[in-house]
Enzyme design. Structure first.
Site, PDB file in Angstrom:
ATOM      1  CB  CYS A   4     -32.172 -28.218 -12.027  1.00  0.00           C
ATOM      2  SG  CYS A   4     -32.062 -28.534 -10.248  1.00  0.00           S
ATOM      3  CG  HIS A  56     -36.358 -30.473  -3.521  1.00  0.00           C
ATOM      4  ND1 HIS A  56     -37.528 -30.473  -4.259  1.00  0.00           N
ATOM      5  CD2 HIS A  56     -35.381 -30.902  -4.377  1.00  0.00           C
ATOM      6  CE1 HIS A  56     -37.274 -30.880  -5.490  1.00  0.00           C
ATOM      7  NE2 HIS A  56     -35.977 -31.143  -5.588  1.00  0.00           N
ATOM      8  CB  CYS A  91     -36.615 -32.164  -9.011  1.00  0.00           C
ATOM      9  SG  CYS A  91     -35.387 -33.136  -8.108  1.00  0.00           S
TER      10      CYS A  91
END
Length: 403
Positions: A389, A359, A91
């Protein structure tokens, strides 16, 4: 060390990551090429203007496989003499692309870079590439692997966040995103995406649900309760690693977790000489970058230790930061960050985040850094920190200062 600056930042709107999403007709290659072209045109770049294109994307399989960065350069109007590097830090890939480019500049390996990322989650499903930590039993057992949703609920249980806490945070994310669009706060950085005929297909984030309220979220069932409590029973795996907990409270669902979307983002990074050569004015200096590994079971707590690390490395404290962008992978991730540093929500994700707008994995890090820069300029503030994260237990962060 040479200073590295941000000269420009742009992103696409985020489209719903499914077949009826506005961006679904475009591949990651074509969306990347459009993004690179927009950055090139805005900054009048020509020839071998940058040393490299560092491009993050997470699910590197099929049409997102190979070295997508190089393919995107060749599909764009950039000169073919510019190479491309595809990277994957899950991510945080988009932010790590920027950090890598900035540190190359700081180390003297070229004057300018383009960095960012892409993810077309509606075309290339998340986890379709496989991952050793998830599919290799020897590693999964050794690391007490659980899916991210279980990890998010584990954070909530460990640090005392309720379903109402998470839902209230999600409602506020939606409210802030709606207000930001209404106030035209994203206009400076959001490009228009066009089809092959030059017709606009998306010019605004598509995923948002501004009508969201506590009642509508309260009607949603927890997304990860069944996988936690029934076979294969991931709750039991997590509790082997955290035996002091009696159970895991499942509080996360589609409404207080990040949305599955398509999108891309790019930043132009360079030293002072790069700006002088191309007639560009720097917008911010990249003061520090950091990454760290964390416990792979709870997995998503990385923003806390990586922020501690980057502040120490930069000789700063939490009070020196005016604004924060903490990726809203799940509500509990940001709630834990604010709890750990006693940071007021008024300084965190002031224009909403991934719960409201989505996202797009490989692009999000670059998106939130650009959003942070825009808001620093709009509000007249000086210093910001962006952090995410990361799957498998990692964290990444960047500190920027306006110039």
């Amino acid at each position: 060390m040479t200073d590295a600056y941000i000269y420009d930042a742009l992103r696409t709107p985020r489209g719903k990551g499914r077949k009826d999403g506005a961006l679904h007709e475009l591949s990651a290659l074509r969306l990347s090429a459009q993004t690179l072209n927009a950055l090139k045109e805005r900054n009048n770049l020509s020839g071998h203007a940058v040393e490299d294109v560092v491009w993050g994307n997470v699910t590197q399989v099929g049409e997102q496989g190979g070295c997508l960065a190089r393919s995107a350069v060749l599909a764009s109007d950039l000169d073919q003499s510019i190479p491309g590097l595809a990277i994957n830090r899950f991510c945080a890939s988009g932010l790590e692309a920027v950090n890598l480019a900035a540190n190359q500049v700081r180390g003297g390996a070229g004057n300018g870079y383009i960095a960012g990322g892409v993810e077309m989650m509606g075309r290339v499903p998340m986890s379709s590439d496989g991952a050793a930590i998830a599919v290799d039993p020897s590693l999964a057992m050794e690391t007490y692997f659980v899916p991210q949703g279980i990890s998010a609920d584990l954070i909530a249980t460990q640090y005392g966040f309720s379903r109402d806490d998470a839902d209230a945070f999600a409602v506020e994310s939606q409210r802030r995103a709606k207000s930001a669009w209404e106030d035209q706060r994203f206009d400076k950085s959001v490009m228009t995406v066009q089809d092959q005929n030059g017709l606009t297909i998306l010019d605004r984030d598509e995923y948002m649900r501004p009508e969201t309220n506590m009642q509508s979220l309260g009607a949603l069932k927890p997304s990860f309760k069944d996988m936690g409590e029934t076979m294969p029973g991931f709750d039991k795996v997590a509790l082997m690693r955290y035996p002091h907990l009696q159970r895991i409270d499942h509080i996360h669902h589609a409404g207080n977790s990040s949305g599955i979307v398509d999108g891309a983002a790019a930043l132009l990074i360079g030293n002072k000489a790069f700006g002088q050569e191309h007639g560009l004015t720097p917008r911010a200096r990249i003061r520090a970058t950091a990454k760290i590994g964390t416990d792979p079971t709870i997995m998503l707590t990385g923003p806390v230790p990586v922020t501690e690390k980057i502040l120490k490395d930069a000789g700063m404290n939490i009070g020196d930061i005016d604004l924060f962008e903490v990726n809203e992978a799940f509500a509990a991730v940001v709630l834990r960050f604010m709890q750990a540093f006693d940071v007021d929500h008024d300084k965190v994700n002031v224009n909403g985040g991934s719960i409201a707008m989505g996202h797009p994995l490989g692009a999000t890090g670059a998106i939130i850094l650009g959003t942070l820069l825009d808001e620093l300029e709009r509000s007249g503030k000086s210093t910001g920190l962006a952090t995410l994260c990361i799957a498998s237990g990692m964290g990444a962060a960047t500190i920027i200062e306006r110039v």
